[in-house]
Design a protein around this motif. Structure first.
Motif, PDB file in Angstrom:
ATOM      1  N   ASP A 169       6.819   7.981 -10.352  1.00 17.33           N
ATOM      2  CA  ASP A 169       7.890   8.587 -11.150  1.00 17.33           C
ATOM      3  C   ASP A 169       9.087   8.940 -10.271  1.00 17.33           C
ATOM      4  N   ASP A 170       8.808   9.475  -9.085  1.00 17.17           N
ATOM      5  CA  ASP A 170       9.880   9.858  -8.164  1.00 17.17           C
ATOM      6  C   ASP A 170      10.675   8.634  -7.695  1.00 17.17           C
ATOM      7  N   LEU A 171       9.996   7.501  -7.561  1.00 21.10           N
ATOM      8  CA  LEU A 171      10.652   6.268  -7.134  1.00 21.10           C
ATOM      9  C   LEU A 171      11.446   5.614  -8.262  1.00 21.10           C
ATOM     10  N   GLY A 172      11.240   6.103  -9.495  1.00 17.88           N
ATOM     11  CA  GLY A 172      11.835   5.415 -10.636  1.00 17.88           C
ATOM     12  C   GLY A 172      11.140   4.087 -10.902  1.00 17.88           C
ATOM     13  N   TYR A 173       9.893   4.007 -10.502  1.00 19.30           N
ATOM     14  CA  TYR A 173       9.090   2.782 -10.570  1.00 19.30           C
ATOM     15  C   TYR A 173       8.537   2.636 -11.980  1.00 19.30           C
ATOM     16  N   GLU A 174       8.817   1.500 -12.632  1.00 17.45           N
ATOM     17  CA  GLU A 174       8.413   1.340 -14.029  1.00 17.45           C
ATOM     18  C   GLU A 174       7.497   0.146 -14.262  1.00 17.45           C
ATOM     19  N   GLY A 175       7.083  -0.519 -13.186  1.00 15.10           N
ATOM     20  CA  GLY A 175       6.246  -1.702 -13.329  1.00 15.10           C
ATOM     21  C   GLY A 175       4.760  -1.386 -13.290  1.00 15.10           C
ATOM     22  N   LEU A 176       3.982  -2.417 -12.977  1.00 20.76           N
ATOM     23  CA  LEU A 176       2.540  -2.260 -12.860  1.00 20.76           C
ATOM     24  C   LEU A 176       2.183  -1.694 -11.482  1.00 20.76           C
ATOM     25  N   ALA A 177       1.092  -0.946 -11.427  1.00 22.38           N
ATOM     26  CA  ALA A 177       0.551  -0.474 -10.157  1.00 22.38           C
ATOM     27  C   ALA A 177      -0.960  -0.672 -10.174  1.00 22.38           C
ATOM     28  N   VAL A 178      -1.490  -1.100  -9.037  1.00 20.85           N
ATOM     29  CA  VAL A 178      -2.936  -1.233  -8.873  1.00 20.85           C
ATOM     30  C   VAL A 178      -3.415   0.026  -8.162  1.00 20.85           C
ATOM     31  N   CYS A 179      -4.272   0.779  -8.817  1.00 17.07           N
ATOM     32  CA  CYS A 179      -4.727   2.065  -8.284  1.00 17.07           C
ATOM     33  C   CYS A 179      -6.250   2.072  -8.125  1.00 17.07           C
ATOM     34  N   GLY A 180      -6.746   3.125  -7.469  1.00 17.92           N
ATOM     35  CA  GLY A 180      -8.194   3.301  -7.347  1.00 17.92           C
ATOM     36  C   GLY A 180      -8.891   2.174  -6.621  1.00 17.92           C
ATOM     37  N   GLN A 181      -8.210   1.595  -5.594  1.00 18.37           N
ATOM     38  CA  GLN A 181      -8.819   0.534  -4.791  1.00 18.37           C
ATOM     39  C   GLN A 181      -9.023  -0.751  -5.607  1.00 18.37           C
ATOM     40  N   GLY A 182      -8.222  -0.931  -6.656  1.00 17.60           N
ATOM     41  CA  GLY A 182      -8.353  -2.107  -7.509  1.00 17.60           C
ATOM     42  C   GLY A 182      -9.017  -1.824  -8.835  1.00 17.60           C
ATOM     43  N   ASP A 184       5.391  12.209   5.956  1.00 17.69           N
ATOM     44  CA  ASP A 184       5.724  13.406   5.171  1.00 17.69           C
ATOM     45  C   ASP A 184       5.623  13.140   3.671  1.00 17.69           C
ATOM     46  N   ALA A 185       5.012  11.994   3.311  1.00 15.37           N
ATOM     47  CA  ALA A 185       4.745  11.614   1.909  1.00 15.37           C
ATOM     48  C   ALA A 185       6.005  11.265   1.119  1.00 15.37           C
ATOM     49  N   THR A 186       7.090  10.901   1.817  1.00 13.00           N
ATOM     50  CA  THR A 186       8.307  10.469   1.148  1.00 13.00           C
ATOM     51  C   THR A 186       8.564   8.988   1.437  1.00 13.00           C
ATOM     52  N   VAL A 187       9.455   8.392   0.636  1.00 11.87           N
ATOM     53  CA  VAL A 187       9.897   7.016   0.860  1.00 11.87           C
ATOM     54  C   VAL A 187      11.349   7.077   1.322  1.00 11.87           C
ATOM     55  N   SER A 188      11.652   6.455   2.444  1.00  9.52           N
ATOM     56  CA  SER A 188      12.989   6.561   3.019  1.00  9.52           C
ATOM     57  C   SER A 188      14.039   5.883   2.153  1.00  9.52           C
ATOM     58  N   VAL A 189      15.275   6.316   2.317  1.00 11.34           N
ATOM     59  CA  VAL A 189      16.405   5.683   1.617  1.00 11.34           C
ATOM     60  C   VAL A 189      16.498   4.213   2.003  1.00 11.34           C
ATOM     61  N   ARG A 190      16.305   3.915   3.274  1.00  8.91           N
ATOM     62  CA  ARG A 190      16.395   2.523   3.735  1.00  8.91           C
ATOM     63  C   ARG A 190      15.365   1.640   3.027  1.00  8.91           C
ATOM     64  N   ASP A 220       0.861  -1.175   0.000  1.00 13.34           N
ATOM     65  CA  ASP A 220       0.000   0.000   0.000  1.00 13.34           C
ATOM     66  C   ASP A 220       0.905   1.236   0.000  1.00 13.34           C
ATOM     67  N   LEU A 221       0.340   2.396  -0.300  1.00  9.22           N
ATOM     68  CA  LEU A 221       1.128   3.639  -0.288  1.00  9.22           C
ATOM     69  C   LEU A 221       0.994   4.388   1.034  1.00  9.22           C
ATOM     70  N   ASP A 222      -0.130   5.072   1.217  1.00  8.15           N
ATOM     71  CA  ASP A 222      -0.304   5.957   2.375  1.00  8.15           C
ATOM     72  C   ASP A 222      -0.314   5.170   3.678  1.00  8.15           C
ATOM     73  N   GLY A 223       0.502   5.611   4.619  1.00  9.18           N
ATOM     74  CA  GLY A 223       0.574   4.943   5.914  1.00  9.18           C
ATOM     75  C   GLY A 223       1.362   3.647   5.889  1.00  9.18           C
ATOM     76  N   THR A 224       1.937   3.320   4.730  1.00  6.94           N
ATOM     77  CA  THR A 224       2.646   2.051   4.582  1.00  6.94           C
ATOM     78  C   THR A 224       4.008   2.272   3.923  1.00  6.94           C
ATOM     79  N   LEU A 225       4.029   2.425   2.607  1.00  7.03           N
ATOM     80  CA  LEU A 225       5.279   2.714   1.908  1.00  7.03           C
ATOM     81  C   LEU A 225       5.702   4.168   2.138  1.00  7.03           C
ATOM     82  N   LEU A 226       4.731   5.064   2.119  1.00  7.56           N
ATOM     83  CA  LEU A 226       5.021   6.480   2.340  1.00  7.56           C
ATOM     84  C   LEU A 226       5.091   6.784   3.829  1.00  7.56           C
ATOM     85  N   ARG A 227       6.094   7.559   4.211  1.00  2.25           N
ATOM     86  CA  ARG A 227       6.120   8.100   5.569  1.00  2.25           C
ATOM     87  C   ARG A 227       5.067   9.202   5.682  1.00  2.25           C
TER      88      ARG A 227
END
Length: 267
Positions: free
Chosen positions: A57-70, A20-26, A11-18
């Motif tokens: 785009d910021d992650l350099g992510y080029e694969g598939l993403a599931v959006c809009g709750q599926g 502050d809406a960023t993804v940590s280096v770690r 998931d993104l919000d509350g999971t992958l994203l901190r």
């Protein structure tokens, strides 16, 4: 390094994203190590594509993403919408009228379909801090003027849990109702959830539920946890999700995803 899964679903919000809406280096490094070990990472989010694209785009992510709750399957590398499911607007209107008969007037917002679909904010709908691009409208009829993926509902007094419970009890046979975050209760097409979108993406990638570890924080992640072999809830997760999780990790602000992935990479 070996890794026991072929697919990491986050998931993104509350999971992958901190917060502050960023993804940590770690976390970025842990995901890169997982990719080097042969596993794919797929983002599975309640956000529609227009609210997700800049993060990918910021992650350099080029694969598939599931959006809009599926509802939407998006190819990030090609900036292309592969599949999209829309909400029957007449059915949604009927569902809302039934809910309002129980709760009184609701404040509404709606996510329009498409790569550039706008999020329309109706009168009285409270937009949370750090708001994403949206269009405020005065005439509620504008919400229904073009195809939608979902409708957001808020109540002036009921909290999210209570509103979700009442809405599900009232219209559960017409539409799906999910709580996706603080102040975010959504009306979706019946039978649509993160698991349906993730299973579609997994088939395209040639992997199965048994190959998948999933991370999330809210009740809308419950179907994804039920589908995946292993579900990991963040420390900050809603209690409903923690109750069905196979594991609970650190919070989104404390690199909870990385904590688990690093341990698995070490075997």
């Amino acid at each position: 390094m070996s890794f026991p899964y072929k697919l990491v679903a986050t998931d993104l919000d509350g999971t992958l994203l901190r917060d502050d809406a960023t993804v940590s280096v770690r976390t970025r490094e842990a995901l890169a190590a997982v990719a080097a070990a042969g596993a794919a990472h797929i983002v599975v989010t309640g956000r529609g594509v227009p609210w997700t694209r800049h993060i990918l785009d910021d992650l350099g992510y080029e694969g598939l993403a599931v959006c809009g709750q599926g509802a939407q399957l998006y190819h990030a590398g090609e900036h292309r919408l592969l599949t999209s499911v829309t909400l029957d607007r007449q059915l949604a209107g009927l569902a809302l009228s039934k809910i309002e008969a129980e709760t009184g007037p609701l404040a509404l917002a709606a996510s329009r379909d498409g790569l550039d679909g706008e999020v329309l904010i109706g009168p009285g709908y409270r937009v949370l801090d750090g708001e994403l691009p949206s269009v405020f409208i005065d005439d509620p009829a504008e919400l229904w003027a073009a195809p939608l993926n979902k409708v957001y509902v808020q109540h002036p007094e009921l909290d999210d849990d209570a509103l979700t419970r009442i809405a599900r009890a009232t219209v559960g046979g017409l539409v799906d109702v999910v709580m996706a975050g603080a102040g975010v209760v959504e009306i979706l097409p019946l039978g649509l959830n993160k698991a349906t979108g993730l299973s579609l993406a997994a088939r395209r990638l040639g992997v199965t539920a048994a190959d998948t570890i999933a991370f999330g924080d809210m009740p809308n992640d419950i179907p994804m946890f039920a589908w995946a072999r292993h579900g990991v809830a963040m420390a900050n997760a809603h209690e409903e999700l923690k109750a069905v999780a196979d594991e609970i990790t650190a919070s989104n602000d404390d690199d909870g995803i990385a904590v688990v992935l690093e341990k698995l990479l070490l075997g």
